[in-house]
Scaffold this motif. Structure first.
Motif, short mmCIF file in Angstrom:
data_model
loop_
_atom_site.label_atom_id
_atom_site.label_comp_id
_atom_site.label_asym_id
_atom_site.label_seq_id
_atom_site.Cartn_x
_atom_site.Cartn_y
_atom_site.Cartn_z
N SER A 72 0.83 -1.25 0.17
CA SER A 72 -0.16 0.04 0.00
C SER A 72 0.84 1.37 -0.01
CB SER A 72 -1.05 0.09 1.31
OG SER A 72 -0.12 -0.07 2.32
N ILE A 73 2.10 1.26 0.80
CA ILE A 73 2.89 2.55 0.87
C ILE A 73 3.55 2.59 -0.70
CG2 ILE A 73 5.02 3.38 1.83
CD1 ILE A 73 4.16 1.88 4.16
N ALA A 74 3.83 1.35 -1.22
CA ALA A 74 4.67 1.48 -2.56
C ALA A 74 3.76 2.15 -3.60
CB ALA A 74 5.12 0.09 -2.96
N ALA A 75 2.33 1.49 -3.48
CA ALA A 75 1.50 2.24 -4.53
C ALA A 75 1.04 3.59 -4.37
CB ALA A 75 0.16 1.30 -4.49
N ALA A 76 1.15 4.14 -3.03
CA ALA A 76 0.73 5.33 -2.74
C ALA A 76 2.01 6.37 -3.03
CB ALA A 76 0.48 5.71 -1.45
N LEU A 77 3.20 5.82 -3.09
CA LEU A 77 4.31 6.40 -3.41
C LEU A 77 4.39 6.74 -5.13
CD1 LEU A 77 7.25 4.86 -1.36
CD2 LEU A 77 6.40 7.19 -1.24
N GLN A 78 4.06 5.58 -5.88
CA GLN A 78 4.01 5.58 -7.20
C GLN A 78 2.91 6.44 -7.62
OE1 GLN A 78 3.85 1.83 -8.46
NE2 GLN A 78 6.39 1.40 -8.33
N GLN A 79 1.78 6.44 -6.99
CA GLN A 79 0.55 7.23 -7.37
C GLN A 79 0.87 8.76 -7.07
OE1 GLN A 79 -3.08 5.93 -5.42
NE2 GLN A 79 -4.38 7.44 -6.59
N ALA A 80 1.73 8.83 -6.24
CA ALA A 80 1.74 10.37 -5.86
C ALA A 80 3.09 10.97 -6.69
CB ALA A 80 2.38 10.51 -4.67
N GLY A 81 3.80 10.12 -7.71
CA GLY A 81 4.84 10.35 -8.43
C GLY A 81 6.09 10.55 -8.01
N MET A 82 6.22 9.97 -6.60
CA MET A 82 7.33 9.74 -6.02
C MET A 82 8.25 8.81 -6.15
SD MET A 82 5.60 11.08 -2.32
CE MET A 82 7.33 11.30 -1.58
N PHE A 83 8.58 8.57 -7.53
CA PHE A 83 9.40 7.26 -8.03
C PHE A 83 10.65 7.14 -7.32
CE2 PHE A 83 6.25 8.65 -11.37
CZ PHE A 83 5.52 7.59 -11.32
N GLU A 84 11.28 8.11 -7.05
CA GLU A 84 12.82 7.77 -6.50
C GLU A 84 12.46 7.28 -5.04
OE1 GLU A 84 17.02 10.11 -5.74
OE2 GLU A 84 15.45 11.09 -6.75
N LYS A 85 11.71 7.79 -4.40
CA LYS A 85 11.31 7.30 -3.25
C LYS A 85 10.87 5.92 -3.02
CE LYS A 85 10.95 9.11 1.27
NZ LYS A 85 12.07 9.91 1.84
N ALA A 86 10.09 5.70 -4.08
CA ALA A 86 9.44 4.28 -4.27
C ALA A 86 10.74 3.36 -4.43
CB ALA A 86 8.28 4.34 -5.35
N GLY A 87 11.52 3.72 -5.41
CA GLY A 87 12.72 2.96 -5.87
C GLY A 87 13.66 2.56 -4.74
N ASP A 88 13.68 3.80 -3.81
CA ASP A 88 14.61 3.54 -2.77
C ASP A 88 13.89 2.45 -1.63
OD1 ASP A 88 16.84 4.48 -0.85
OD2 ASP A 88 15.09 4.71 0.52
N PHE A 89 12.41 2.72 -1.46
CA PHE A 89 11.85 1.91 -0.65
C PHE A 89 11.46 0.26 -1.13
CE2 PHE A 89 7.58 0.15 0.63
CZ PHE A 89 7.75 0.51 2.04
N PHE A 90 11.52 0.09 -2.53
CA PHE A 90 11.71 -1.37 -3.00
C PHE A 90 13.11 -1.79 -2.72
CE2 PHE A 90 8.30 -0.29 -6.22
CZ PHE A 90 7.33 -0.91 -5.52
N GLU A 91 14.18 -0.88 -3.09
CA GLU A 91 15.69 -1.40 -3.04
C GLU A 91 15.98 -1.85 -1.77
OE1 GLU A 91 20.01 0.07 -4.16
OE2 GLU A 91 18.41 1.23 -4.45
N LYS A 92 15.53 -1.11 -0.59
CA LYS A 92 15.75 -1.66 0.79
C LYS A 92 14.81 -2.82 1.27
CE LYS A 92 16.99 2.97 2.62
NZ LYS A 92 16.48 4.05 3.37
N ARG A 93 13.61 -3.18 0.53
CA ARG A 93 12.90 -4.17 0.73
C ARG A 93 13.72 -5.30 -0.13
NH1 ARG A 93 11.20 -0.67 3.33
NH2 ARG A 93 12.93 -1.61 4.64
N GLY A 94 14.55 -5.19 -1.01
CA GLY A 94 15.09 -6.25 -1.73
C GLY A 94 14.35 -6.58 -3.23
#
Length: 1462
Positions: A590-612
């Motif tokens: 849900s956090i990842a989807a919200a980040l992408q929906q808000a256009g915060m892709f770099e934040k989302a990428g960092d979030f995914f990267e830290k999650r592996g």
């Protein structure tokens, strides 16, 4: 100081003087006085006084001499006038004398008088008023020069100082000055003199002895310098200003304004504008600056806040109201007024019709003067609003309130109330501020200030101290100004914790309230936290609430609040900060989807990267253009994608205009072309060269030219040449060197890479360019290198560089040298360059043209000079004679005598009319020329009109005949006869003959005849009458005086009458001769003569007809055999003159009916022609009727054709005109075949206009002919009907009608044997079946037989191609769908969708071959023509497509189960 003896007098000025009894004068000094300046001392003695003055240069005192006054006796007292202009002395005898004391005195410009008392002191007196000003150098310098400007400002120079003053204010200044003598004085300000010298502007305030300040500027226009010196007037009740105001605003350059504080000597502000400034001015208080730029934009600059505001666009006039901070400006048709400059948004504007000329301010008010062209009008400004600013500046609050209170609350007054409240607050006048808030309607602030004022009043009453200093008042005021910490400190210092918390909570500053409660251990701290959280939720502050939850350790609650508040970044940060917490996957997603929906892709990428989740992280980085993070991740996890990511990063940087940053990424990606483009675009040419060098020639080739262009611009010519050669552009390389004036390098490149022709063409082109720029030597060199010397010669000719031109002509075109010299000489002569023209004339060895040129320009000395040098012996003589002629009179003769040319002098004197001088020269030198001169004198008298004197001179010289000829020429017959009678009787007859000629000229033939007979010249009289064709008079005179001439006269008369007169004759001559023949009854010749008159001789056709009518009349009366001939000739001439009706009448009169009819037809008189033809003959009548019919057809007069019985032609004409009602109404007159024929033609016309229903109705009503073409028309009607979209009820009727037509054609045996007809009938039968099915389907539909209708529509599928394929499949499928035959409906509608898709493809517009699945056993065609347009709209097609797709998802549908073979 010891003086030797007891002094009798002492005086003290610049020095101390003492005088005693040992004075060498006859009488001792008894008194001494210095003048007020101290540089002159007067010693009084007996009968006079002695003068000493100080010598500044020598540093000593000089004796100026003694003034001796008889009977003055001893001077007892001396005194100077305070200004030193007069000396008063008193004598021992009681006398008082006054002496003017001055060195010199003179008047200046008739308005002022300068009296030099001493060298350092001058009295300046205004003559008009007598006012006096004492000008004194306090430095003791001699005043060397005085000037007065504008009748007000005084400027004086001394060797070391500069004096200046304002004569009206009587303020003078003297400052040390070492100038260059080129000083420029700016005297536009009444308080300051500005002196500009060597780029520096010095300011001197009148009345001060020091320079106020200096600045550097070259822009000295009064509109570009503004200075303010304590200009704001203060009211009597106002407090004195705390500091002086001395400011100047000026231009450093045209776009930079500098504001200088002259009191402190510091810069108050520097304003850099992007446009040129053309006007600036400070306000009276020097707090704001107005300036306007070249685009007429008006700006206001606040010196205190350093903020700039644009006030107005298209500003044509702007000015401060004198003495007030009020701005008046004009924008096109509006006048804007800013009463308060502190609120620029509030402006008052008035529409005006003219241009503002100025502002006039008086005691009664302020007016803006507007020039409307014819009238001058004035607009009165609101004086109350103007005075408000003055009151505010003087801190007169009560006066300001009294000004504002009567005014309505407008935008201007509202701004003023706010300004007054701010000023009152600043001066701690809180009741005034309360009043202002109440006037503004700000109830909250008014009530708040009312409470504060009550506290102040209460404290003052209780303690007697100033209540404004009470802590509670200060806290309240800090609260009003949002100074929270100040208010908190004041309250807590006095123990008001609850009040502090209440203050914060009321202002919703919960954190501060909680902090105060916790720091003061307040018991309500926890409840405050709860209330704070509830308030955050109620007001939608989820972020703040989340932080509270996170601080409390409720991580999931915080995340939930962050997501709810659309703050996914905070939620992700919260997760990252609590890595030890076990989060469920749903939370992470849900956090990842919200980040992408808000256009915060770099934040989302960092979030995914830290999650592996590396793949998703990479894609998120790419979507957010965080390529650095994506590449770092790819190097670790996806090394194969690094190159593509580098290229993608570079491309994205290019789109963001970060081209220089993209270069390295393209290099890393191996994209050489993109890297070169990026390097060039970013101006990194060196890097671009390195990249190009590393590429293959195929990749690098397109960039060579661009690199060469750059290096040429950078003047790196060797590099540019290298790349031009690589780009195979050697020509441009040569042009580059030519432009750079590097000829040798250009020639070297040209010789190596260009052909001779290309080199020459290039040189010529560049030479012409150099010629245009004036580089003639360089252009010459190129022309000669190109072997085109003529171009160089022509270039120098156009540039008027004739010496260079001659040099080249002599070298390359020696055969044209003489011609060139002549041409240039003529051109220079025309331009007035005579000396240069002389050189070229002489260069062409044409000295005569030089003499002529100088003669025309009256430069006779030069002409004589040239003639003597080049004209031989006779040349100077001719020039001397011409010179004498130009001088005229006796001066010309004297010139010739002086030059030794006596004979020429006599000749010249006679021609000049100086006959006395000519007679003297003849008598003294050449007596044999005296008669000749006398004769010329007589002729000159004749030319002068002095005929009597000329007569005497002619007779004196023995030439009476000349006198007679003179009088004959003057037609003075009596004088001529008198001279003849006295001196030459033989000339009498000649005089009479000459007089007779005059009468002949005036057509007075009888008098001429009498004179000729008196002169015994009857032969001349006879000739006179013969020339005038007066044969009878000629015969009469001959019979009486010259009978021998009678036979000759008769012979000439006969020849004249019988000749054809080939020469040009006048109309009068011809008519006269004709009438002569008529009178002599020679009618044949009379007729012939009358017929000779044509339109060339007599343009008036009416008069011509009258002449020709006489000829016809004579023929009818006397020559009947020629009547037809004469009438034919006249009629033909009338025809040529387009007089057809008259010609027809003539033909009709002689019975020529055919010719007459032709004339009437040409005249468009068909009634006359037809009537005449009917009366003449049947054959002629038929011809005329045929012509009339053709005429009606050409004119389109079908109705007239009907009236004349030409029905067939009328029908054709009606058809062409589209008048089909008349066609069908008239066609029955010619039978059934005609009805059907025009029925088909009408139907074809309707089909062309896409009116198939109308065509079918016509064919059904009037029938169809029995031929193949007509049957094809019926088939065409059917085809158009098949594609018609009319409503069903209408179409049903047309299908019924069409079926009847086709059935009748099919069942009626044809009478025509045509092999093509059989093929057409096959098509008719096929279309009959189709039409029958369609009509039957309509019938079934109306009868409710839905199943039969559906089967009929399915049966029509076999005719796809004849019928529109998309329509027939759609209608069949829809019918099956309505019957519930889902399988068949699915197959048919699916086929319909295939057809529509094929129609949309451009390559399959003609025919289509479809998949025959489901139609293998049917007779439905596989190949058929595609319709040109869709049967259904797009939305309907989409509905069908959706239904088919929906049905295809149904597992029960089976296409193979659908059998169409039945």
């Amino acid at each position: 100081m010891y003086v030797g003896d007891i002094p009798t007098t002492l005086a003290w000025g610049k020095s101390i003087v003492a005088a005693g009894p040992e004075c060498k004068n006859t009488h001792e000094f008894v008194i001494a006085r210095f003048n007020p300046g101290g540089e002159t001392v007067i010693f009084g003695s007996y009968n006079g006084f002695h003068i000493f003055s100080e010598s500044i240069q020598a540093g000593s005192w000089e004796d100026q001499g003694e003034i001796h006054v008889e009977n003055l006796y001893t001077i007892s007292t001396l005194e100077w006038k305070p200004d030193g202009s007069q000396l008063v002395l008193g004598g021992l005898c009681g006398n008082v004398d006054i002496y003017d004391a001055c060195l010199r005195q003179y008047r200046y410009d008739g308005k002022f008088e300068f009296t030099y008392i001493t060298k350092t002191q001058v009295i300046v007196r205004r003559l008009s008023t007598g006012s006096r000003t004492v000008l004194r150098s306090h430095h003791g310098e001699e005043i060397t020069q005085i000037n007065i400007y504008h009748d007000q400002y005084l400027i004086a120079h001394t060797p070391k100082t500069l004096l200046m003053g304002n004569l009206e204010s009587c303020k003078l200044s003297e400052v040390p000055w070492c100038g260059s003598g080129n000083e420029k004085f700016l005297l536009d300000h009444p308080s300051v003199c500005m002196v500009h010298n060597a780029g520096e502007l010095s300011l001197v305030e009148y009345g001060c002895t020091e320079v106020l300040g200096t600045c550097r500027t070259e822009h000295l226009s009064p509109y570009l310098i503004s200075i303010r010196i304590n200009e704001m007037p203060n009211a009597e009740s106002a407090p004195p200003p705390q500091e002086e105001i001395k400011m100047i605003a000026y231009l450093l350059d045209l776009q930079t304004i500098r504001i200088l504080d002259l009191v402190r000597g510091v810069t108050a502000g520097t304003l850099i504008h992007d446009l040129k400034v053309d006007w600036l001015e400070l306000n009276p208080t020097a707090t704001h600056l107005l300036f306007r730029d070249k685009k007429q934009q008006l700006h206001l600059f606040s010196i205190r806040s350093q903020e700039r505001t644009t006030l107005l666009n298209f500003c044509s006039y702007v000015q401060w109201v004198p003495g007030r901070d009020v701005v008046v400006a004009q924008n096109q048709g509006n006048l804007y007024v800013w009463y308060s400059i502190k609120d620029p948004e509030q402006a008052t504007f008035f529409p005006i019709k003219g241009e503002v000329e100025g502002i006039e301010r008086s005691e009664n008010g302020t007016e803006v003067i507007v020039n409307e062209g014819i009238n001058i009008v004035s607009l009165v400004l609101d004086e109350a609003l103007i005075e408000f600013g003055s009151a505010l500046d003087n801190v007169e609050f009560e006066r300001a309130i009294s000004i504002l209170e009567p005014l309505q609350l407008t935008s201007e007054t509202e701004a003023m109330w706010k300004q007054l409240s701010d000023t009152a607050f600043l001066h701690r006048e809180y009741p005034i501020a309360e009043h202002c808030y109440a006037a503004l309607g700000d109830v909250a602030k008014a009530r708040f200030m009312h409470k504060v004022n009550k506290i102040i009043q209460s404290v003052s009453q209780d303690t007697g101290a100033d209540g404004r200093d009470h802590y509670l008042v200060r806290a309240k005021l800090a609260l009003l100004q949002h100074q929270w910490k100040v208010a908190e400190m004041l309250l807590l210092e006095h123990g008001h914790v609850a009040e502090t918390i209440q203050m914060y909570t009321e202002c919703h500053r919960w954190r501060d309230a909680i902090a105060v409660a916790e720091s003061q251990n307040h018991p309500d701290a926890e409840s405050l936290k709860r209330n704070h959280f509830e308030w955050l939720l109620q007001t939608g502050q989820e972020e703040e609430a989340g932080r509270v939850k996170e601080a409390e350790g409720d991580i999931l609650g915080a995340i939930s609040l962050y997501i709810k508040g659309s703050l996914p970044g905070q939620a992700a940060e919260c997760v990252n900060n609590n890595s030890s917490f076990a989060f469920q996957n749903e939370v992470i997603e849900s956090i990842a989807a919200a980040l992408q929906q808000a256009g915060m892709f770099e934040k989302a990428g960092d979030f995914f990267e830290k999650r592996g989740k590396d793949e998703r992280a990479k894609e998120a980085y790419r979507r957010g253009h965080a390529y650095r993070r994506a590449i770092e991740l790819a190097r670790r996890v996806f090394p194969g994608e690094v190159v593509s990511l580098e290229e993608e990063w570079g491309s994205w940087l290019v789109t963001q205009n970060q081209v220089d940053a993209a270069i390295n990424h393209f290099i890393e990606a191996g994209c050489g072309t993109k890297a070169i483009e990026a390097a060039i675009a970013s101006g990194q040419w060196t890097k671009a060269v390195h990249i190009v060098e590393a590429q293959s020639s195929k990749v690098a080739q397109p960039f060579y030219k661009r690199l060469a262009r750059h290096f040429e611009t950078a003047k790196q010519y060797m590099e540019a040449e290298k790349f031009y050669i690589r780009a195979k552009l050697a020509t441009e390389a040569v042009e580059m060197y030519i432009r750079a004036n590097r000829w040798e390098a250009g020639c070297k490149v040209a010789s190596r890479y260009l052909s001779e022709g290309e080199t020459s063409a290039l040189y010529l082109q560049r030479a012409r360019e150099l010629e245009l720029t004036g580089s003639y030597k360089d252009a010459e060199k190129l022309f000669l290198d190109a072997k085109a010397p003529d171009h160089a010669i022509n270039m120098y000719k156009k540039a008027h560089m004739f010496d260079e031109m001659i040099r080249l002509v002599a070298k390359y075109r020696p055969d044209l040298l003489t011609e060139t010299h002549l041409h240039l000489a003529q051109q220079l002569e025309t331009e007035g360059a005579l000396r240069e023209a002389e050189q070229h004339y002489l260069g062409a060895q044409d000295w005569k043209s030089v003499v002529k040129m100088y003669s025309v320009n009256s430069m006779w000395e030069d002409a004589m000079r040239v003639a003597k040098l080049h004209g031989g012996a006779n040349g100077p003589k001719h020039v001397a004679y011409a010179w004498a002629v130009s001088l005229g009179g006796e001066a010309g003769a004297q010139l010739l005598v002086r030059l030794g040319l006596v004979e020429q002098a006599i000749e010249y004197a006679t021609e000049a009319g100086a006959f006395e001088h000519a007679f003297d020269l003849c008598r003294s030198s050449l007596k044999y020329k005296l008669p000749e001169v006398q004769l010329k004198y007589a002729m000159w008298l004749e030319d002068e009109g002095r005929f009597r004197e000329a007569e005497e001179a002619f007779i004196k010289v023995g030439k009476p005949r000349e006198a007679i000829d003179m009088y004959i020429h003057q037609r003075d017959w009596s004088a001529a006869m008198r001279v003849a009678d006295l001196c030459d009787p033989a000339a009498v007859s000649d005089i009479q003959v000459a007089q007779a000629q005059e009468f002949i000229a005036t057509k007075d033939y009888p008098k001429a005849e009498a004179l000729l007979l008196r002169a015994k010249r009857p032969d001349l009289a006879v000739e006179m009458y013969k020339e005038k064709l007066m044969w009878e008079d000629a015969v009469r005179v001959a019979e009486k005086y010259a009978p021998t001439k009678i036979p000759d006269i008769h012979a000439q008369l006969s020849a004249y009458m019988q000749s054809n007169q080939e020469g040009t004759e006048t109309i009068e001559t011809i008519l006269g001769r004709a009438r002569t023949f008529e009178r002599s009854r020679n009618y044949i010749e009379a007729i012939n003569t009358y017929l000779k008159v044509d339109i060339n001789l007599l343009p008036d056709i009416k008069e011509l007809q009258q002449v020709w009518a006489v000829a016809i009349r004579l023929a009818k009366e006397f020559e009947l055999a020629r009547v037809a001939e004469v009438v034919g000739v006249v009629a033909n001439r009338l025809k040529n003159a387009k007089c057809y009706d008259e010609a027809g009448t003539l033909y009709e009169d002689i019975g020529a009916a055919k010719e007459a009819a032709e004339m009437y037809i040409l005249d468009d008189s068909w009634d006359k022609a037809r009537k005449l033809a009917a009366a003449a003959s049947t054959h002629l009548q038929q011809e005329v009727e045929d012509l009339y019919k053709n005429h009606l057809v050409e004119k389109g007069e079908a109705d007239e054709l009907v009236k004349t019985g030409n029905v067939q032609e009328a029908l054709e004409l009606y058809a062409k005109q589209g008048r089909w009602e008349q066609v069908h109404e008239l066609a029955p007159l010619l039978g059934t075949s005609t009805i059907k024929k025009f029925s088909v033609r009408h139907a074809r016309q309707c089909l062309k206009e896409n009116k198939c229903s109308e065509a079918i109705s016509i064919l059904a009503q009037y029938g169809v002919p029995d031929d193949a073409a007509s049957y094809k028309t019926c088939i065409r009607s059917a085809r158009q009907l098949f594609t018609s979209n009319e409503n069903a009820s209408t179409l049903e009727d047309y299908y019924q009608s069409l079926r009847s037509i086709l059935y009748q054609i099919s069942t009626t045996p044809s009478q025509v044997k045509d092999p093509d007809l059989t093929k057409v009938l096959v098509e008719v039968n096929k279309h009959l079946v189709v039409v029958h099915y369609i009509a039957l389907a309509y019938t079934c539909k109306n009868q409710g037989l839905r199943e039969i209708e559906a089967k009929i529509k399915v049966s029509l599928l076999r005719y796809a191609g004849i019928l529109p394929a998309d329509r027939v499949f759609y209608e069949a499928g829809t019918a099956c769908k309505q019957m519930g035959w889902q399988d068949m409906a699915f197959v048919l509608l699916n086929r319909y969708l295939d057809i529509t898709e094929a129609m949309d493809e451009e390559k399959k517009r003609q025919t289509v071959v479809t998949d025959n699945t489901g139609f293998e056993t049917s007779d439905i065609p596989q190949e058929f023509a595609l319709p040109q347009t869709h049967y259904l709209e797009e939305n309907k097609r989409e509905e069908t497509r959706d239904w088919v797709i929906e049905l295809s998802m149904d597992q029960q549908v089976n296409e193979k189960s659908c059998n169409l073979s039945d």
